[in-house]
Write a protein that holds these residues in place. Structure first.
Motif: not given
Length: 68
Positions: A20-27
């Motif tokens: 999910h894109e959220h995981n990339v942003r959160k990283s």
């Protein structure tokens, strides 16, 4: 491939990894993606981009050799 063709969005990066894109942003704030340091990113104004060659290098760095 020139640099502008090699830059991808967070959404494209997430799709490439199958997450999910959220995981990339959160990283970007946690410094962790899939249990590892995430690849570097580029801030172009308000836009964030990732370099495909660096993503591939990052993935290659996670390679685990099987036991013989």
């Amino acid at each position: 491939m020139n640099l502008t063709n090699e830059l991808i969005t967070s959404k494209e990066f997430a799709r490439y990894l199958g997450i999910h894109e959220h995981n990339v942003r959160k990283s970007r704030s946690t410094g962790v993606l899939l249990g590892n340091n995430p690849p570097p990113y580029y801030k172009l104004g308000h836009r964030v981009r990732y370099k495909m060659s660096e993503i591939k290098e990052w993935i290659e760095g996670m390679k685990v050799e099987g036991a013989a």
